[in-house]
Design a protein around this motif. Sequence first.
Motif, short mmCIF file in Angstrom:
data_model
loop_
_atom_site.label_atom_id
_atom_site.label_comp_id
_atom_site.label_asym_id
_atom_site.label_seq_id
_atom_site.Cartn_x
_atom_site.Cartn_y
_atom_site.Cartn_z
N LYS A 116 3.93 4.09 7.73
CA LYS A 116 3.26 5.05 8.40
C LYS A 116 1.09 4.27 8.30
O LYS A 116 0.15 5.13 7.89
N ILE A 117 1.11 3.43 7.56
CA ILE A 117 0.00 3.38 7.88
C ILE A 117 -0.65 2.78 8.78
O ILE A 117 -0.27 2.31 9.36
N ILE A 118 -2.15 3.46 8.47
CA ILE A 118 -2.74 3.32 9.80
C ILE A 118 -3.79 2.69 9.74
O ILE A 118 -4.45 2.60 9.03
N ILE A 119 -4.07 1.84 10.78
CA ILE A 119 -5.08 0.47 11.29
C ILE A 119 -6.23 1.20 11.73
O ILE A 119 -5.85 1.86 13.18
N LYS A 120 -7.06 1.05 11.21
CA LYS A 120 -8.19 1.63 11.93
C LYS A 120 -9.77 0.67 12.52
O LYS A 120 -9.36 0.10 11.41
N HIS A 133 4.52 -4.51 17.57
CA HIS A 133 3.44 -3.97 17.60
C HIS A 133 3.39 -2.09 17.89
O HIS A 133 2.86 -1.51 17.27
N ILE A 134 3.68 -2.26 18.78
CA ILE A 134 3.79 -0.78 19.53
C ILE A 134 5.18 -0.09 18.50
O ILE A 134 5.73 0.09 17.51
N GLY A 135 4.12 1.41 18.50
CA GLY A 135 4.20 2.52 17.41
C GLY A 135 3.73 2.52 16.32
O GLY A 135 3.88 3.15 15.15
N ARG A 136 3.12 1.70 16.04
CA ARG A 136 1.93 1.47 14.79
C ARG A 136 0.64 2.54 14.69
O ARG A 136 0.33 2.98 15.98
N GLY A 137 0.39 3.25 13.76
CA GLY A 137 -0.85 3.74 13.74
C GLY A 137 -1.71 2.95 13.54
O GLY A 137 -2.48 2.31 13.12
N ILE A 138 -2.83 3.24 14.75
CA ILE A 138 -4.13 2.16 14.97
C ILE A 138 -4.58 3.20 16.24
O ILE A 138 -4.49 4.64 16.29
N GLY A 139 -5.92 2.57 15.56
CA GLY A 139 -6.97 4.02 15.96
C GLY A 139 -8.04 2.54 16.16
O GLY A 139 -8.78 1.83 15.31
N ILE A 140 -8.73 2.10 17.63
CA ILE A 140 -8.97 1.66 18.05
C ILE A 140 -10.50 1.87 18.15
O ILE A 140 -10.03 1.78 19.41
N LYS A 141 -11.95 1.29 17.78
CA LYS A 141 -12.83 0.95 18.88
C LYS A 141 -13.35 -0.19 19.68
O LYS A 141 -13.53 -1.01 18.81
N ILE A 142 -13.19 -0.22 20.84
CA ILE A 142 -13.43 -1.39 21.10
C ILE A 142 -15.18 -1.84 21.19
O ILE A 142 -15.75 -0.46 21.92
N LEU A 161 0.72 -1.32 0.52
CA LEU A 161 -0.18 0.10 -0.22
C LEU A 161 0.81 0.95 0.16
O LEU A 161 2.24 1.28 0.57
N PRO A 162 0.47 2.42 -0.62
CA PRO A 162 1.16 3.65 -0.61
C PRO A 162 1.46 4.15 0.93
O PRO A 162 0.49 3.88 2.00
N LYS A 163 2.02 4.96 1.17
CA LYS A 163 2.20 5.67 1.94
C LYS A 163 0.75 6.04 2.67
O LYS A 163 0.42 6.50 2.10
N GLU A 164 0.42 6.06 3.86
CA GLU A 164 -0.56 7.32 4.98
C GLU A 164 -1.70 6.82 4.20
O GLU A 164 -2.39 7.32 4.41
N THR A 165 -1.62 5.10 3.77
CA THR A 165 -2.95 4.41 4.00
C THR A 165 -3.45 4.43 5.35
O THR A 165 -3.32 3.53 5.88
N VAL A 166 -4.72 4.50 5.03
CA VAL A 166 -6.04 4.10 6.33
C VAL A 166 -6.95 2.33 5.83
O VAL A 166 -7.45 2.56 5.11
N ILE A 167 -6.23 1.82 6.79
CA ILE A 167 -6.90 0.80 6.32
C ILE A 167 -8.23 0.37 7.88
O ILE A 167 -7.63 0.84 8.64
N LEU A 168 -9.16 0.37 7.49
CA LEU A 168 -10.46 0.37 8.12
C LEU A 168 -10.85 -1.95 8.42
O LEU A 168 -10.58 -2.03 6.84
N CYS A 169 -11.14 -1.89 9.88
CA CYS A 169 -11.40 -2.98 9.97
C CYS A 169 -11.76 -3.34 11.11
O CYS A 169 -12.32 -2.30 11.68
#
Length: 155
Positions: free
Chosen positions: A49-53, A75-84, A11-19
């Motif tokens: 700087k790929i982000i997983i939300k 795992h530590i330091g990856r761009g992530i946004g998680i909703k529980i 994937l290109p830089k700064e892509t946001v993966i939704l999961c």
Amino acid sequence: MVSAYNHFLNLPKETVILCVQGAGAAKGEFYGLPSPFIRIAHRVFKKKKIIIKGVINKKILEIFNILDKETIKSHIGRGIGIKIAIQDKLLLGPGEIMATPKFVLFGNPEAKRVIIIKDKSIAEIIYETLEIIFDALEEKGSFDLNQYLKELIKI
């Protein structure tokens, strides 16, 4: 499975993966994918700087109690946004959906089954749907997985 998940490394830089990931899917990934591949993927995600939300069930955190320290550190330091998700019976299964605007992965890592859909029109509609779900959970706030993992291994 590695070839399917390898799509994310290109994937290109700064892509946001939704999961949306079931607790069983996380376990299946850690047992089904080689540890070196997981660590490489984490390095690539950090560098690009790929982000997983994502949306998960809190039960997914239990998997980190049985992982080796090096995998947790990766795992530590990856761009992530998680909703529980609500801590009841939601999202406990082995399935997951990971979407970018260009392709979608439907996976059952526990069964070592993955389907990739590269049709851009389908990918966009699924991506936008996951975006709506993620945004609808905004009032729940995000869970800081990086901080949780640092505390878990006492960094």
